[in-house]
Write a protein that holds these residues in place. Structure first.
Motif, mmCIF file in Angstrom:
data_model
loop_
_atom_site.group_PDB
_atom_site.id
_atom_site.type_symbol
_atom_site.label_atom_id
_atom_site.label_comp_id
_atom_site.label_asym_id
_atom_site.label_seq_id
_atom_site.Cartn_x
_atom_site.Cartn_y
_atom_site.Cartn_z
ATOM 1 N N GLN A 160 106.198 50.971 29.270
ATOM 2 C CA GLN A 160 105.560 51.407 28.138
ATOM 3 C C GLN A 160 104.062 51.868 28.526
ATOM 4 O O GLN A 160 103.705 52.790 28.291
ATOM 5 C CB GLN A 160 105.806 50.881 26.701
ATOM 6 C CG GLN A 160 107.172 50.898 26.354
ATOM 7 C CD GLN A 160 107.244 50.333 24.933
ATOM 8 O OE1 GLN A 160 106.444 50.456 24.014
ATOM 9 N NE2 GLN A 160 108.231 49.547 24.680
ATOM 10 N N GLY A 164 101.646 55.259 28.941
ATOM 11 C CA GLY A 164 100.678 55.477 27.717
ATOM 12 C C GLY A 164 101.622 55.579 26.305
ATOM 13 O O GLY A 164 101.030 56.199 25.401
ATOM 14 N N HIS A 165 102.598 54.886 26.501
ATOM 15 C CA HIS A 165 103.393 54.918 25.058
ATOM 16 C C HIS A 165 103.099 53.679 24.097
ATOM 17 O O HIS A 165 103.343 53.377 23.067
ATOM 18 C CB HIS A 165 104.969 54.591 25.130
ATOM 19 C CG HIS A 165 105.544 55.613 26.032
ATOM 20 N ND1 HIS A 165 106.752 55.563 26.750
ATOM 21 C CD2 HIS A 165 105.121 57.096 26.392
ATOM 22 C CE1 HIS A 165 107.103 56.771 27.257
ATOM 23 N NE2 HIS A 165 105.955 57.598 27.344
ATOM 24 N N HIS A 167 99.929 52.126 22.020
ATOM 25 C CA HIS A 167 98.330 52.519 21.529
ATOM 26 C C HIS A 167 97.600 51.479 21.195
ATOM 27 O O HIS A 167 98.251 50.375 20.439
ATOM 28 C CB HIS A 167 98.794 53.297 20.265
ATOM 29 C CG HIS A 167 99.761 54.415 20.429
ATOM 30 N ND1 HIS A 167 99.065 55.867 21.206
ATOM 31 C CD2 HIS A 167 100.742 54.866 20.361
ATOM 32 C CE1 HIS A 167 100.171 56.403 21.343
ATOM 33 N NE2 HIS A 167 101.223 55.905 20.528
ATOM 34 N N LYS A 168 96.573 51.437 21.690
ATOM 35 C CA LYS A 168 95.277 50.125 21.476
ATOM 36 C C LYS A 168 94.206 50.800 20.785
ATOM 37 O O LYS A 168 93.772 51.693 21.021
ATOM 38 C CB LYS A 168 94.950 49.546 22.726
ATOM 39 C CG LYS A 168 95.989 48.866 23.594
ATOM 40 C CD LYS A 168 95.822 48.549 25.076
ATOM 41 C CE LYS A 168 95.546 49.827 25.747
ATOM 42 N NZ LYS A 168 95.251 49.380 27.271
ATOM 43 N N ARG A 169 93.946 50.078 19.617
ATOM 44 C CA ARG A 169 92.825 50.657 18.880
ATOM 45 C C ARG A 169 91.714 49.185 18.792
ATOM 46 O O ARG A 169 92.089 48.070 18.585
ATOM 47 C CB ARG A 169 93.225 50.635 17.321
ATOM 48 C CG ARG A 169 92.199 50.890 16.564
ATOM 49 C CD ARG A 169 92.717 51.389 14.901
ATOM 50 N NE ARG A 169 91.901 51.680 13.865
ATOM 51 C CZ ARG A 169 91.444 50.720 13.090
ATOM 52 N NH1 ARG A 169 91.720 49.614 13.088
ATOM 53 N NH2 ARG A 169 90.597 51.318 12.057
ATOM 54 N N THR A 184 85.456 62.437 22.655
ATOM 55 C CA THR A 184 86.094 61.851 23.719
ATOM 56 C C THR A 184 85.312 61.488 25.023
ATOM 57 O O THR A 184 84.377 62.620 25.420
ATOM 58 C CB THR A 184 87.303 62.639 24.354
ATOM 59 O OG1 THR A 184 88.354 62.860 22.975
ATOM 60 C CG2 THR A 184 88.015 62.103 25.683
ATOM 61 N N THR A 210 88.569 57.304 26.888
ATOM 62 C CA THR A 210 88.164 56.668 25.480
ATOM 63 C C THR A 210 87.964 57.686 24.370
ATOM 64 O O THR A 210 87.049 58.658 24.561
ATOM 65 C CB THR A 210 86.996 55.906 25.515
ATOM 66 O OG1 THR A 210 87.055 55.059 26.783
ATOM 67 C CG2 THR A 210 86.962 54.933 24.184
ATOM 68 N N HIS A 211 88.933 57.680 23.325
ATOM 69 C CA HIS A 211 88.475 58.558 22.217
ATOM 70 C C HIS A 211 87.955 57.589 21.047
ATOM 71 O O HIS A 211 88.014 56.521 21.078
ATOM 72 C CB HIS A 211 89.978 59.093 21.652
ATOM 73 C CG HIS A 211 90.550 59.736 22.656
ATOM 74 N ND1 HIS A 211 90.449 60.893 22.760
ATOM 75 C CD2 HIS A 211 91.728 59.255 23.258
ATOM 76 C CE1 HIS A 211 91.181 61.226 23.845
ATOM 77 N NE2 HIS A 211 92.142 60.338 23.951
ATOM 78 N N ILE A 227 90.071 54.501 20.491
ATOM 79 C CA ILE A 227 91.426 54.458 21.072
ATOM 80 C C ILE A 227 91.415 54.662 22.473
ATOM 81 O O ILE A 227 90.773 55.703 23.172
ATOM 82 C CB ILE A 227 92.222 55.537 20.480
ATOM 83 C CG1 ILE A 227 92.180 55.350 18.691
ATOM 84 C CG2 ILE A 227 93.713 55.578 20.806
ATOM 85 C CD1 ILE A 227 93.016 54.195 18.402
ATOM 86 N N GLU A 229 93.027 55.657 26.029
ATOM 87 C CA GLU A 229 94.154 56.389 26.710
ATOM 88 C C GLU A 229 94.273 56.042 27.902
ATOM 89 O O GLU A 229 95.576 56.090 28.563
ATOM 90 C CB GLU A 229 93.642 58.124 26.830
ATOM 91 C CG GLU A 229 94.732 58.888 27.065
ATOM 92 C CD GLU A 229 94.381 60.118 27.219
ATOM 93 O OE1 GLU A 229 94.916 61.068 27.923
ATOM 94 O OE2 GLU A 229 93.565 60.821 26.248
ATOM 95 N N TYR A 270 97.642 46.781 18.109
ATOM 96 C CA TYR A 270 98.351 46.994 19.255
ATOM 97 C C TYR A 270 99.844 47.756 18.756
ATOM 98 O O TYR A 270 100.677 46.910 17.862
ATOM 99 C CB TYR A 270 98.599 45.747 20.034
ATOM 100 C CG TYR A 270 98.973 45.802 21.576
ATOM 101 C CD1 TYR A 270 98.044 46.072 22.430
ATOM 102 C CD2 TYR A 270 100.066 45.862 22.072
ATOM 103 C CE1 TYR A 270 98.283 46.164 23.953
ATOM 104 C CE2 TYR A 270 100.363 45.804 23.466
ATOM 105 C CZ TYR A 270 99.368 45.955 24.275
ATOM 106 O OH TYR A 270 99.802 46.026 25.639
#
Length: 307
Positions: A160, A164-165, A167-169, A184, A210-211, A227, A229, A270
């Motif tokens: 995953q 890119g499946h 998602h890390k914040r 971005t 990086t967003h 976020i 990527e 996460y």
């Protein structure tokens, strides 16, 4: 699909008929070649309660059962250290890592690491497991770290992550006022000259994206959501320095420690699919106390400048 602590089961559908069990596991459920090789060692694969070979072909309605390996020789020395557990089951352990603790032992920090704490936790539960973190965060970054509890969970989450499946914040405070509400940063990252630790934006570096989104502006700082990527070493720290707003407290990347004695970055969330059930999982770590105090300092600074 049905699972217990050590047993993975799947009843074949019409589209699976005629395919080898090996192919179904490899292409439909993304079992790694390494894990499949391990399953060949011993009678770990059954169909309808009978031992079978992975090269056999299945038919609709077959119940494919896989005996997963759980007990393994621990590869680290366990220690009785505090551990803030956010979630745990037979496949995963998610913890809230404190500031100042490294994720894995190294030459500079050979003990008292998160790895030692997790191994000690499992030892006290009577579980023998290898330490397999899915990702790492810096020593002075707080927040979520997810650890796989067996080889199957690790390779499922690694699959995953590579695609890119996951998602890390992150939440962070940077110096200065960021004018854009969101944006971005798409700058490649490579090693800085004469350093094995520091990174820099470099045209020949690895792709890094990086967003960011502004959550709040202060008179001298900005509170941002990040976020990722991609997941390059020091990615957020390098990108923040590169666009002129280093993280507060990050003296390695042009920040100052006037308000905080560590870089102001927290791994807050996460999100991924559970490696066994396939259901969505969201792990969150609460905001750390030192960043709460930083907010108060920033508010007080605003009040002082307005008087």
């Amino acid at each position: 699909m049905k699972t217990s602590s050590n047993l993975w089961e799947y009843r074949l559908q019409s589209e699976d008929s005629g395919h080898k069990y090996l192919s179904i596991l490899l292409h439909k459920f993304h079992f790694s070649a390494k894990l499949l090789q391990r399953l060949k060692q011993g009678e770990r694969v059954w169909v309808n309660g009978q031992f079978t070979y992975l090269t056999a072909r299945g038919k609709e309605g077959d119940l494919l059962s896989i005996q997963l390996v759980s007990d393994e020789e621990a590869n680290l020395q366990g220690e009785d250290l505090p551990l803030d557990i956010l979630y745990e089951d037979d496949y995963l352990l998610a913890v809230n890592k404190p500031v100042g603790q490294v994720v894995h032992p190294n030459r500079r920090y050979p003990e008292h690491t998160l790895a030692n704490a997790v191994t000690g936790h499992w030892e006290r539960k009577g579980e023998n497991r290898l330490y397999r973190p899915i990702h790492r965060i810096d020593r002075n970054t707080s927040g979520v770290v997810v650890i796989a509890k067996n080889q199957f969970a690790h390779q499922q989450l690694a699959w995953q992550l590579e695609r890119g499946h996951i998602h890390k914040r992150y939440l962070g405070f940077v110096e200065g006022v960021v004018p854009e509400d969101e944006g971005t940063i798409d700058d490649p990252i490579g090693f800085a000259p004469n350093s094995f630790i520091k990174r820099q934006i470099h045209p020949d570096g690895m792709t890094a994206r990086t967003h960011f989104r502004v959550l709040r502006r202060y008179s001298c700082a900005t509170f941002l959501e990040f976020i990722l990527e991609t997941g390059r070493t020091h990615q957020i720290r390098v990108h923040c320095e590169g666009f002129g707003h280093p993280l507060i407290g990050d003296d390695l990347y042009s920040g100052t420690k006037t308000l905080l004695d560590r870089h102001a970055l927290h791994s807050s969330m996460y999100a991924f699919l559970h490696p066994s059930s396939g259901l969505p999982m969201v792990i969150r770590a609460p905001f750390p106390e030192d960043l709460r105090l930083l907010v108060i300092k920033l508010r007080d600074f605003v009040a002082t400048t307005q008087e």
